[in-house]
Enzyme design. Structure first.
Site, PDB file in Angstrom:
ATOM      1  N   ASN A   8      33.086  -3.353 -36.516  1.00 16.38           N
ATOM      2  CA  ASN A   8      33.712  -4.656 -36.351  1.00 16.38           C
ATOM      3  C   ASN A   8      32.673  -5.773 -36.545  1.00 16.38           C
ATOM      4  O   ASN A   8      31.807  -5.980 -35.693  1.00 16.38           O
ATOM      5  CB  ASN A   8      34.315  -4.693 -34.943  1.00 16.38           C
ATOM      6  CG  ASN A   8      35.097  -5.949 -34.680  1.00 16.38           C
ATOM      7  OD1 ASN A   8      34.788  -7.019 -35.191  1.00 16.38           O
ATOM      8  ND2 ASN A   8      36.125  -5.817 -33.853  1.00 16.38           N
ATOM      9  N   GLY A  10      33.015  -8.930 -36.397  1.00 17.50           N
ATOM     10  CA  GLY A  10      33.148 -10.018 -35.415  1.00 17.50           C
ATOM     11  C   GLY A  10      32.204  -9.797 -34.241  1.00 17.50           C
ATOM     12  O   GLY A  10      31.580 -10.733 -33.740  1.00 17.50           O
ATOM     13  N   LYS A  11      32.079  -8.547 -33.816  1.00 22.65           N
ATOM     14  CA  LYS A  11      31.176  -8.244 -32.695  1.00 22.65           C
ATOM     15  C   LYS A  11      29.720  -8.520 -33.081  1.00 22.65           C
ATOM     16  O   LYS A  11      28.945  -9.029 -32.271  1.00 22.65           O
ATOM     17  CB  LYS A  11      31.296  -6.766 -32.314  1.00 22.65           C
ATOM     18  CG  LYS A  11      32.586  -6.380 -31.626  1.00 22.65           C
ATOM     19  CD  LYS A  11      32.524  -4.911 -31.248  1.00 22.65           C
ATOM     20  CE  LYS A  11      33.766  -4.389 -30.575  1.00 22.65           C
ATOM     21  NZ  LYS A  11      33.667  -2.959 -30.244  1.00 22.65           N
ATOM     22  N   GLU A  31      35.604   8.277 -30.400  1.00 22.75           N
ATOM     23  CA  GLU A  31      36.041   7.632 -29.150  1.00 22.75           C
ATOM     24  C   GLU A  31      36.714   8.684 -28.297  1.00 22.75           C
ATOM     25  O   GLU A  31      37.868   9.024 -28.525  1.00 22.75           O
ATOM     26  CB  GLU A  31      36.977   6.460 -29.447  1.00 22.75           C
ATOM     27  CG  GLU A  31      36.251   5.319 -30.127  1.00 22.75           C
ATOM     28  CD  GLU A  31      36.718   3.926 -29.696  1.00 22.75           C
ATOM     29  OE1 GLU A  31      37.631   3.829 -28.863  1.00 22.75           O
ATOM     30  OE2 GLU A  31      36.137   2.968 -30.205  1.00 22.75           O
ATOM     31  N   ASP A  60      31.883  -1.128 -26.439  1.00 22.66           N
ATOM     32  CA  ASP A  60      33.278  -0.717 -26.335  1.00 22.66           C
ATOM     33  C   ASP A  60      34.009  -1.750 -25.477  1.00 22.66           C
ATOM     34  O   ASP A  60      33.597  -2.014 -24.348  1.00 22.66           O
ATOM     35  CB  ASP A  60      33.408   0.681 -25.727  1.00 22.66           C
ATOM     36  CG  ASP A  60      34.806   1.240 -25.984  1.00 22.66           C
ATOM     37  OD1 ASP A  60      35.308   1.079 -27.106  1.00 22.66           O
ATOM     38  OD2 ASP A  60      35.393   1.822 -25.066  1.00 22.66           O
ATOM     39  N   PHE A 176      38.306 -12.968 -33.602  1.00 23.91           N
ATOM     40  CA  PHE A 176      38.886 -11.762 -34.200  1.00 23.91           C
ATOM     41  C   PHE A 176      39.777 -11.092 -33.158  1.00 23.91           C
ATOM     42  O   PHE A 176      39.847 -11.522 -31.996  1.00 23.91           O
ATOM     43  CB  PHE A 176      37.778 -10.803 -34.679  1.00 23.91           C
ATOM     44  CG  PHE A 176      36.926 -10.248 -33.566  1.00 23.91           C
ATOM     45  CD1 PHE A 176      37.245  -9.030 -32.965  1.00 23.91           C
ATOM     46  CD2 PHE A 176      35.818 -10.941 -33.094  1.00 23.91           C
ATOM     47  CE1 PHE A 176      36.484  -8.524 -31.919  1.00 23.91           C
ATOM     48  CE2 PHE A 176      35.035 -10.431 -32.056  1.00 23.91           C
ATOM     49  CZ  PHE A 176      35.370  -9.226 -31.470  1.00 23.91           C
ATOM     50  N   ASP A 179      41.763 -12.538 -29.954  1.00 29.48           N
ATOM     51  CA  ASP A 179      41.316 -13.895 -29.604  1.00 29.48           C
ATOM     52  C   ASP A 179      42.410 -14.965 -29.674  1.00 29.48           C
ATOM     53  O   ASP A 179      42.472 -15.830 -28.791  1.00 29.48           O
ATOM     54  CB  ASP A 179      40.128 -14.314 -30.484  1.00 29.48           C
ATOM     55  CG  ASP A 179      38.823 -13.697 -30.004  1.00 29.48           C
ATOM     56  OD1 ASP A 179      38.785 -13.201 -28.862  1.00 29.48           O
ATOM     57  OD2 ASP A 179      37.837 -13.715 -30.772  1.00 29.48           O
TER      58      ASP A 179
END
Ligand code: ITT
Length: 217
Positions: A8, A10-11, A31, A60, A176, A179
């Protein structure tokens, strides 16, 4: 070199504000099914470290809706892909209580020994084969000797962040994931700049704690 393990982007954008020179490692770790984000993140950090052979940080996160007893929580990614953010909002819109929270767990592993964080053991969903091997939280916290590392239980340090808010109809183009429907102090996270979001967000809080510890290390 520290690798921020995520698919991701965005992270990663948010992490760059706290960690100079951090590089994304686009690695989709397994996961594991667990109620607790810490369990998922710790497993992911060990797997990513074994894959990369360099210090790794796994993130996470999840959205916990009060009216749904915390759902989607650890299943947030799956729910975003299947149900979609807009429909999550429509489900919550029917509820009187629209409060929710974001949580992030950062898990760091570099293969070396340090004072690892206690890690919860999800006994309820452990398979019969695994159950006998489960150790208590205290035993896991102390899992820092060379022997235990050799057995595969690499020490992991955990940092957590939390932010309360309310779910609202989608607003804003930034950020993202969830949000646009997560409002904190009158604005959705998608209406904030990355710096404004970081200043109050679950991820920002966890990254600030990690940054301080990592500098010492
Ligand atoms: P990685 O596991 O590869 O890091 P992911 O996007 O699947 O990427 P998570 O499982 O941690 O990451 O995220 C769970 C879900 O929550 C996913 O749908 C994200 O888009 C969303 N999410 C995580 N952090 C968020 C944030 O700060 N704002 C909005 N949504 C977020």
């Amino acid at each position: 070199m520290l690798r921020f393990v995520t698919t991701n982007e965005g992270k990663v954008r948010e992490a760059r504000e706290y960690l100079d020179g951090v590089e994304q490692l686009d690695f989709d770790y397994t996961e594991v099914q667990a109620e607790d984000l810490r369990t998922v993140a710790a497993h992911g950090a060990r797997e990513a470290y074994r894959y990369a052979g360099e210090p790794v940080l796994v993130d996470d996160a999840g959205l916990f809706v009060d009216a749904f007893d915390g759902f989607p929580g650890p299943y947030s990614s799956y729910v975003e892909d299947t149900v979609g953010v807009e429909r999550v909002w429509r489900l919550v819109a029917d509820e009187d209580d629209r409060s929710a929270a974001f949580k992030t767990v950062l898990a760091y592993c570099d293969g070396a020994e340090f004072d690892a964080s206690p890690e919860p053991v999800d006994r309820d969903d452990a398979t019969p084969e695994r159950r006998g091997q489960d150790r208590t939280v205290d035993e896991r916290a102390a899992a820092t000797t060379d022997d235990q590392v050799a057995e595969g239980d690499l020490p992991v340090k955990i940092f957590e962040g939390y932010v309360p808010g309310e779910l609202v109809a989608p607003r804003g183009d930034g950020g993202f994931g969830y949000d646009p429907i997560f409002e904190h102090d009158g604005r959705t996270f998608a209406e904030m700049t990355p710096a404004e979001k970081n200043a109050v967000s679950h991820r920002g809080r966890a990254l600030a704690k990690f940054g301080e510890w990592f500098q010492e290390r």
